[in-house]
Design a protein around this motif. Structure first.
Motif, PDB file in Angstrom:
ATOM      1  N   LEU A  18      10.008  10.247  -3.224  1.00 39.88           N
ATOM      2  CA  LEU A  18       9.685  11.371  -4.118  1.00 39.88           C
ATOM      3  C   LEU A  18       8.089  11.617  -3.482  1.00 39.88           C
ATOM      4  CD1 LEU A  18       9.323  13.682  -6.035  1.00 39.88           C
ATOM      5  CD2 LEU A  18       8.483  11.610  -7.934  1.00 39.88           C
ATOM      6  N   PHE A  19       8.286  12.666  -2.642  1.00 37.53           N
ATOM      7  CA  PHE A  19       6.868  13.138  -2.119  1.00 37.53           C
ATOM      8  C   PHE A  19       6.079  14.151  -2.813  1.00 37.53           C
ATOM      9  CE2 PHE A  19       9.706  11.829   1.317  1.00 37.53           C
ATOM     10  CZ  PHE A  19       8.628  11.268   2.001  1.00 37.53           C
ATOM     11  N   MET A  20       4.955  14.063  -3.149  1.00 40.00           N
ATOM     12  CA  MET A  20       4.241  14.932  -4.248  1.00 40.00           C
ATOM     13  C   MET A  20       3.816  16.010  -3.818  1.00 40.00           C
ATOM     14  SD  MET A  20       4.320  12.443  -6.488  1.00 40.00           S
ATOM     15  CE  MET A  20       3.889  10.764  -7.055  1.00 40.00           C
ATOM     16  N   ASP A  21       3.676  16.161  -2.405  1.00 43.10           N
ATOM     17  CA  ASP A  21       3.165  17.396  -1.662  1.00 43.10           C
ATOM     18  C   ASP A  21       4.218  17.729  -0.675  1.00 43.10           C
ATOM     19  OD1 ASP A  21       1.904  19.419  -0.001  1.00 43.10           O
ATOM     20  OD2 ASP A  21       0.044  18.631  -0.654  1.00 43.10           O
ATOM     21  N   GLY A  22       4.685  19.022  -0.727  1.00 47.93           N
ATOM     22  CA  GLY A  22       5.508  19.372   0.399  1.00 47.93           C
ATOM     23  C   GLY A  22       4.935  19.403   1.783  1.00 47.93           C
ATOM     24  N   GLY A  50       8.883  12.617 -12.077  1.00 46.85           N
ATOM     25  CA  GLY A  50       7.572  13.363 -11.812  1.00 46.85           C
ATOM     26  C   GLY A  50       7.798  14.527 -11.066  1.00 46.85           C
ATOM     27  N   ARG A  51       7.005  15.357 -10.703  1.00 46.15           N
ATOM     28  CA  ARG A  51       7.275  16.572  -9.864  1.00 46.15           C
ATOM     29  C   ARG A  51       6.689  16.206  -8.463  1.00 46.15           C
ATOM     30  NH1 ARG A  51       3.634  21.414 -12.677  1.00 46.15           N
ATOM     31  NH2 ARG A  51       4.999  21.657 -14.404  1.00 46.15           N
ATOM     32  N   GLY A  52       7.854  16.670  -7.538  1.00 46.01           N
ATOM     33  CA  GLY A  52       7.479  16.390  -6.302  1.00 46.01           C
ATOM     34  C   GLY A  52       9.302  16.924  -5.645  1.00 46.01           C
ATOM     35  N   VAL A  53       9.104  16.376  -4.149  1.00 42.66           N
ATOM     36  CA  VAL A  53      10.381  16.927  -3.483  1.00 42.66           C
ATOM     37  C   VAL A  53      11.253  15.400  -3.335  1.00 42.66           C
ATOM     38  CG1 VAL A  53      11.287  17.552  -1.412  1.00 42.66           C
ATOM     39  CG2 VAL A  53       8.861  18.660  -2.275  1.00 42.66           C
ATOM     40  N   TYR A  54      12.387  15.357  -3.940  1.00 37.25           N
ATOM     41  CA  TYR A  54      13.148  14.169  -4.008  1.00 37.25           C
ATOM     42  C   TYR A  54      14.052  14.107  -2.691  1.00 37.25           C
ATOM     43  CZ  TYR A  54      12.003  13.706  -8.803  1.00 37.25           C
ATOM     44  OH  TYR A  54      11.310  13.369 -10.076  1.00 37.25           O
ATOM     45  N   THR A  55      13.935  13.042  -2.088  1.00 35.79           N
ATOM     46  CA  THR A  55      14.544  12.887  -0.726  1.00 35.79           C
ATOM     47  C   THR A  55      15.243  11.623  -0.898  1.00 35.79           C
ATOM     48  OG1 THR A  55      12.703  11.987   0.456  1.00 35.79           O
ATOM     49  CG2 THR A  55      12.941  14.547   0.449  1.00 35.79           C
ATOM     50  N   ALA A  56      15.907  11.225   0.331  1.00 35.64           N
ATOM     51  CA  ALA A  56      16.683   9.983   0.322  1.00 35.64           C
ATOM     52  C   ALA A  56      16.649   9.395   1.537  1.00 35.64           C
ATOM     53  CB  ALA A  56      17.853   9.863  -0.301  1.00 35.64           C
ATOM     54  N   THR A  57      16.405   8.251   2.059  1.00 35.16           N
ATOM     55  CA  THR A  57      16.614   7.541   3.425  1.00 35.16           C
ATOM     56  C   THR A  57      18.246   7.745   3.926  1.00 35.16           C
ATOM     57  OG1 THR A  57      16.774   5.316   2.658  1.00 35.16           O
ATOM     58  CG2 THR A  57      14.628   6.249   3.318  1.00 35.16           C
TER      59      THR A  57
END
Length: 101
Positions: A86-90, A41-48
């Motif tokens: 995955l964060f949906m909003d920056g 999905g759309r969003g900002v992909y990050t990792a811990t």
């Protein structure tokens, strides 16, 4: 109340790092062009952890360490893999540090 976590983010461009640190994160596909796909999905992909983001940041040898507001799972964020977020909003992310690897 929402959970706040530290997350890593990698990008291939020093210019992107400068832009994120000064303007914040933007969601690919709506605010900026999608560079690496949107499989979950759309969003900002990050990792811990830094391992996956380092792969995206290997040209710069840098990753961004950010604070993330998780919110409601499936609504504000997703965890598509073990340490991914995955964060949906920056606006859920605050870039804090640039780490040189």
């Amino acid at each position: 109340p929402t959970k706040e976590i530290w997350v890593f983010y990698g990008t291939f461009s020093d210019e992107n790092i400068k832009r994120i640190m000064s303007e914040g994160f933007k969601v690919g596909g709506s605010q900026v062009k999608i560079k690496n796909g949107s499989a979950y999905g759309r969003g900002v992909y990050t990792a811990t952890g830094p391992r996956a983001p380092q792969g995206y940041g290997k040209k710069t040898n840098k990753v961004i360490l950010a604070r993330g507001l998780v919110g409601t799972e499936g609504v504000h964020s997703k965890t598509p893999q073990d340490d991914w977020y995955l964060f949906m909003d920056g606006h859920q992310l605050l870039p804090v540090y640039v780490l040189h690897m």
